[in-house]
Design an enzyme around this catalytic site. Structure first.
Site, PDB file in Angstrom:
ATOM      1  N   GLU A 199     -80.596 -83.936 -48.778  1.00  0.00           N
ATOM      2  CA  GLU A 199     -79.813 -84.968 -48.093  1.00  0.00           C
ATOM      3  C   GLU A 199     -80.622 -86.214 -47.754  1.00  0.00           C
ATOM      4  O   GLU A 199     -80.102 -87.329 -47.790  1.00  0.00           O
ATOM      5  CB  GLU A 199     -79.196 -84.392 -46.806  1.00  0.00           C
ATOM      6  CG  GLU A 199     -78.158 -83.305 -47.039  1.00  0.00           C
ATOM      7  CD  GLU A 199     -78.780 -81.937 -47.326  1.00  0.00           C
ATOM      8  OE1 GLU A 199     -79.999 -81.775 -47.146  1.00  0.00           O
ATOM      9  OE2 GLU A 199     -78.032 -81.026 -47.739  1.00  0.00           O
ATOM     10  N   ASP A 212     -68.310 -70.341 -40.408  1.00  0.00           N
ATOM     11  CA  ASP A 212     -69.724 -70.609 -40.712  1.00  0.00           C
ATOM     12  C   ASP A 212     -70.590 -70.677 -39.454  1.00  0.00           C
ATOM     13  O   ASP A 212     -71.804 -70.502 -39.516  1.00  0.00           O
ATOM     14  CB  ASP A 212     -69.871 -71.919 -41.504  1.00  0.00           C
ATOM     15  CG  ASP A 212     -69.599 -71.717 -42.988  1.00  0.00           C
ATOM     16  OD1 ASP A 212     -69.394 -70.550 -43.396  1.00  0.00           O
ATOM     17  OD2 ASP A 212     -69.586 -72.708 -43.735  1.00  0.00           O
TER      18      ASP A 212
END
Lengths: 272, 309
Positions: B58, B117
């Site tokens: 990222e 998650d």
């Protein structure tokens, strides 16, 4: 080639300005600026297609000084080239100057990317190279990172992406002066072998003496003929190059010379 | 509000981006191994030459987008909100906001409504982080129509924009021809008992609360703050003057989010108490999105309780 004499002369004048700027600012980073002067001089006076009248020319070659703290060298080169006045140089790092302590692309003509947080300039330059490929332009993108800087993980993310996208219009220069703030890179956090690492990341790697214009010249010419791969030029340099007492001293990473040291440096530039 | 037409804002984002790609040839899209999840795969299918998968990296992705923006591209960068604004914060700060580059950061899966998650993927501080950055603008749309507007609007703005998107499907709130204005909140209803400020997934919860309260004869207004920065000061002051209670509700930490942004306005312009409903200085957890909204007290039930207090 006769040109090297001319380049050596320009480089000397730039080194003098670097010391002058840092002395007047009472702060700055002389060591890593002096180590990269020859490469920067070669790029701006031999290699890169840039236009002083039109700094944002779309098809210009681009340079990102990822090791932004060495910007005194970039500013001095840009001034020598005509992008900045000598008067502006003497205001380096001062409150009324556009010449920020680290490169600021918004206000400094000729600066292609703001930088300062290490590891980021290489990503930005890859973005420029990708855009060039997309637009089918033939400009080249150069990026200078320090040998300490490559301890940043982002550098390797970026390196991976440069070879993944086959960016042969991208050329990385590693300023391998062997010193970072806290000492020798092999002691602080060993990034050697640098060339093998970039080879493993898919780069065409060229090792040179970063103060030898003949070797610099050959390397950048070779880089241009290389296809389908990015190039990494590992330039072995001397931190503080050109000022006797600064050479190979980590202590001169980020401090300004005092009056006495300044006059010694100026004498050295005159006598050489 | 139409509960039969539910859609996650990340889906609307993917569709809007593909459509915009047809009109604006300088739009490029980058993702970090999440093209399917962030729905940028729709753009990829139509414009593969303008789509870049940057792998699970990222920081580099945000940096690359900055470089592209210097070459007149309009990069839309997408990954989960937690990785975009958290992991690559320094790249957003120094390579995008400082030089004011034209990068659109699309953080999907923001908030606890990510669901199963769990905490590591539930970004609850992104508004806080992005709000503090000079030159950054923030849009947090609540439904399909507003998201499509937000994506187009972001492409018109010159400079960095953070768009906060969710995985959780929200009902269709607005008509297709609804006009939105950047920096202007949407006031729904004109009740004077309370103003419920909401953003993103909490807008439908606020509207449900409004309906239920109305049935009891309690009239409140809902204000959808889709643009969190710059925030609609005028509307906030107006509501503070016209209503008795002020409540904010957000799927974000109460530190530095929507409530804080409203508080900043009130403190300076019209001091008045604001009750902040949000995630109270804690991490999220696994569970179904609906269960989590209930667990963390973000549903209409808790808004109603607060109005009645």
């Amino acid at each position: 080639m006769n040109d090297y004499l001319k380049l050596e002369k320009i480089a000397k004048s730039i080194r003098k300005n670097v010391i002058d700027m840092i002395y007047k600012a009472s702060s700055g980073h002389p060591g890593g600026a002096l180590s990269i002067v020859d490469v920067l001089t070669y790029l701006y006076f031999e290699e890169m297609n840039v236009d002083v009248q039109n700094p944002k020319l779309e098809n210009r070659d681009r340079l990102v000084l990822s090791k932004g703290h060495a910007c005194a060298a970039l500013y001095a080169v840009l001034s020598e080239k005509g992008f900045l006045s000598k008067d502006e140089l003497s205001k380096f790092r001062k409150i009324d100057s556009i010449l920020q302590g680290h490169p600021d692309m918004k206000y400094i003509p000729g600066v292609d990317m703001s930088s300062g947080s290490l590891g980021q300039g290489i990503s930005a330059s890859i973005g420029m190279a990708l855009a060039g490929k997309m637009d089918k332009r033939d400009y080249r993108v150069y990026c200078i990172v320090g040998d300490g800087e490559i301890e940043e993980g982002e550098v390797w993310e970026a390196a991976m992406s440069a070879s993944h996208y086959k960016l042969d219009n991208f050329c990385l220069i590693v300023d391998n002066n062997n010193l970072q703030i806290d000492g020798e890179i092999s002691k602080v956090m060993n990034s050697y072998p640098i060339n093998e690492k970039f080879k493993a990341f898919g780069f065409n790697v060229i090792d040179i003496d970063g103060h030898n214009f003949s070797e610099i010249d050959n390397a950048f010419k070779m880089a241009k003929t290389n296809k389908e791969k990015p190039t990494a030029i590992i330039a072995k340099t001397i931190k503080g190059k050109g000022v006797s007492f600064m050479e190979n001293e980590a202590d001169w990473h980020g401090k300004a010379p005092n009056e006495e040291q300044y006059s010694i440096a100026m004498k050295e530039f005159k006598s050489e | 509000m139409n509960f039969n037409e539910k859609k996650a804002t990340r889906q609307s984002f993917g569709e809007a981006l593909e459509k915009l790609g047809k009109e604006k040839k300088n739009i490029v899209v980058l993702t970090a191994d999440l093209s399917v999840t962030t729905k940028t795969s729709l753009f990829e299918a139509s414009f593969p030459e303008r789509f870049f998968n940057m792998g699970i990296a990222e920081q580099n992705m945000l940096g690359v987008s900055a470089g592209m923006a210097t070459c007149n591209k309009i990069p839309f960068v997408s990954t989960f909100a937690v990785f975009a604004t958290g992991r690559a914060y320094d790249q957003i700060r120094n390579s995008i906001c400082y030089p004011k580059l034209n990068v659109k950061i699309c953080g999907t899966h923001a908030g606890i409504t990510v669901g199963e998650d769990g905490a590591t993927h539930q970004m609850l501080e992104d508004i806080n982080l992005m709000r503090a950055l000079p030159n950054m603008k923030i849009i947090c749309p609540c439904d399909d129509v507003e998201t499509k507007w937000a994506i187009r609007e972001a492409s018109e703005i010159d400079g960095p924009v953070y768009i906060r998107l969710c995985r959780y499907a929200t009902p269709k709130i607005y008509d297709d021809n609804k006009n939105f204005s950047f920096g202007k909140g949407v006031q729904i209803g004109d009740g004077t008992v309370a103003t419920i400020f909401a953003t993103g997934v909490t807008v439908p919860e606020a509207l449900i609360a409004q309906e239920k309260l109305k049935a009891e004869g309690i009239n409140v207004r809902v204000v959808d703050i889709h643009t969190i920065k710059p925030i609609d000061k005028e509307l906030i002051i107006k509501c503070a003057k016209e209503t008795n209670k002020l409540i904010s509700v957000e799927d974000h930490s109460i530190i530095g989010g929507l409530g804080s942004a409203i508080s900043d306005v009130l403190t300076e312009e019209y001091p008045k108490k604001l009750v902040k409903i949000g995630i109270n200085d804690t991490f999220g957890k696994s569970g179904k999105a609906g269960e989590l909204l209930e667990y963390f007290g973000l549903t209409s039930k808790y808004i109603i309780e607060e109005v009645k207090k």
